[in-house]
Scaffold this active site. Sequence first.
Site, PDB file in Angstrom:
ATOM      1  N   HIS A  38       0.604  -1.527   0.125  1.00  8.64           N
ATOM      2  CA  HIS A  38      -0.216   0.090  -0.155  1.00  8.64           C
ATOM      3  C   HIS A  38       1.095   0.996   0.104  1.00  8.64           C
ATOM      4  O   HIS A  38       0.504   2.647  -0.539  1.00  8.64           O
ATOM      5  CB  HIS A  38      -0.707   0.367   1.304  1.00  8.64           C
ATOM      6  N   LYS A 150      -0.453  -6.590  -7.899  1.00  9.63           N
ATOM      7  CA  LYS A 150      -1.077  -8.009  -7.380  1.00  9.63           C
ATOM      8  C   LYS A 150      -2.411  -8.062  -8.130  1.00  9.63           C
ATOM      9  O   LYS A 150      -2.241  -9.182  -8.070  1.00  9.63           O
ATOM     10  CB  LYS A 150      -0.716  -7.277  -5.645  1.00  9.63           C
ATOM     11  N   ARG A 188      -3.888 -10.278   3.976  1.00  6.22           N
ATOM     12  CA  ARG A 188      -3.938 -11.516   3.878  1.00  6.22           C
ATOM     13  C   ARG A 188      -2.805 -12.148   4.730  1.00  6.22           C
ATOM     14  O   ARG A 188      -3.214 -13.452   6.005  1.00  6.22           O
ATOM     15  CB  ARG A 188      -4.366 -12.744   3.075  1.00  6.22           C
TER      16      ARG A 188
HETATM   17  P1  AMP Z   1      -5.945  -4.253  -0.380  1.00  4.18           P
HETATM   18  O1  AMP Z   1      -6.258  -3.010   0.302  1.00  4.18           O
HETATM   19  O2  AMP Z   1      -5.446  -5.258  -0.386  1.00  4.18           O
HETATM   20  O3  AMP Z   1      -7.315  -4.150  -1.704  1.00  4.18           O
HETATM   21  O4  AMP Z   1      -4.911  -3.065  -1.740  1.00  4.18           O
HETATM   22  C1  AMP Z   1      -5.599  -1.729  -1.860  1.00  4.18           C
HETATM   23  C2  AMP Z   1      -4.681  -1.206  -2.994  1.00  4.18           C
HETATM   24  O5  AMP Z   1      -2.745  -2.290  -2.806  1.00  4.18           O
HETATM   25  C3  AMP Z   1      -5.074  -2.411  -4.656  1.00  4.18           C
HETATM   26  O6  AMP Z   1      -4.294  -1.825  -5.185  1.00  4.18           O
HETATM   27  C4  AMP Z   1      -4.039  -3.440  -4.605  1.00  4.18           C
HETATM   28  O7  AMP Z   1      -3.198  -4.289  -5.569  1.00  4.18           O
HETATM   29  C5  AMP Z   1      -2.544  -2.678  -4.008  1.00  4.18           C
HETATM   30  N1  AMP Z   1      -1.915  -4.022  -3.132  1.00  4.18           N
HETATM   31  C6  AMP Z   1      -2.141  -4.879  -2.476  1.00  4.18           C
HETATM   32  N2  AMP Z   1      -0.708  -5.464  -2.223  1.00  4.18           N
HETATM   33  C7  AMP Z   1       0.668  -5.108  -3.415  1.00  4.18           C
HETATM   34  C8  AMP Z   1       1.204  -4.943  -2.829  1.00  4.18           C
HETATM   35  N3  AMP Z   1       2.659  -6.023  -2.567  1.00  4.18           N
HETATM   36  N4  AMP Z   1       1.697  -4.657  -3.714  1.00  4.18           N
HETATM   37  C9  AMP Z   1       2.017  -3.494  -4.820  1.00  4.18           C
HETATM   38  N5  AMP Z   1       0.496  -3.040  -4.981  1.00  4.18           N
HETATM   39  C10 AMP Z   1      -0.290  -3.780  -3.699  1.00  4.18           C
END
Ligand code: AMP
Length: 280
Positions: A38, A150, A188
């Site tokens: 993030h 990702k 996760r």
């Molecule tokens: P999430 O909180 O998992 O819904 O992720 C929020 C944003 O962060 C989304 O655009 C994801 O694709 C991005 N994101 C999550 N994990 C990663 C990662 N390891 N590398 C780059 N972006 C990420």
Amino acid sequence: MQTIIARSLLNLKKNLNNLKKNQKVGLVPTMGCIHNGHLELIKKCKKLKYFTVVTIFVNPAQFNNQNDLKKYPTQEKKDLEILKKNNVDLVFFPKVKQIYPLGYSTYIKEINFSDILCGKYRKNHFGGVLTIVLKLFLIVQPYAAFFGEKDFQQLFLIKKMVKDLNLGVKVIGIPTVRDANGLALSSRNKLLSAKGLDIAKKIYLNIKKIRYLNYKYTKAIELYLKKELKKSGLNNIEYIEIRESNSLKRSKSIIKGKTLRVFVAVYVDDVRLIDNYKLN
Ligand code: AMP
């Protein structure tokens, strides 16, 4: 500058209305449990000098499994500390009833790419994702929005929605951030046991091996990866598919000049993990 915390739509609007007319807003939507993945999105947004709005909202509409939603990790206090430390301009932390008030019934549906890969196994997942992203675009009115590679299919579908609906938001994709072993960072990962974490690390290590194969047919590569993942203790594989990066179409063979990507979803300790990797 202090980080503004907005918990209501009214408060968010008030703060956004106070911005200078020429100040561009950059949006980073998240479901919280902030990690370095993030933060990479946030860093890019800040580097471009946009007023950086991070949203934290565990979106019920994108969970097809209620247990998965219940289990989703949260750490509100720690998230706010991290976001403040990283000089985020505004954090929007809405409650579910603000986003989906009683009687809410309008959802986005994309009809060509939402039932493949993750969408095949998570019914209506992308409908829920596109609905919340569109709502956040309408609420925040950003100049640009940042998403991680990702979740490649998600990024693809958001770009598609922006184009199809003439939303005029600049969508910026950020490469996957990994830990020292190559495991893609994900909120996760927190749900994994020590043993599970050890097994999860094998996902990327095996995916990377594909680079050295000289196979002509994608099916052969998929089968090879399946065998290797199983050998590493990754027995619960949901899918392994090679598709073209630009179109998400299946490709029978490795074609020069076309960028292919391998997409993987596996379960470790009952936790669903995804990854993808550019092949050529
Ligand atoms: P999430 O909180 O998992 O819904 O992720 C929020 C944003 O962060 C989304 O655009 C994801 O694709 C991005 N994101 C999550 N994990 C990663 C990662 N390891 N590398 C780059 N972006 C990420």
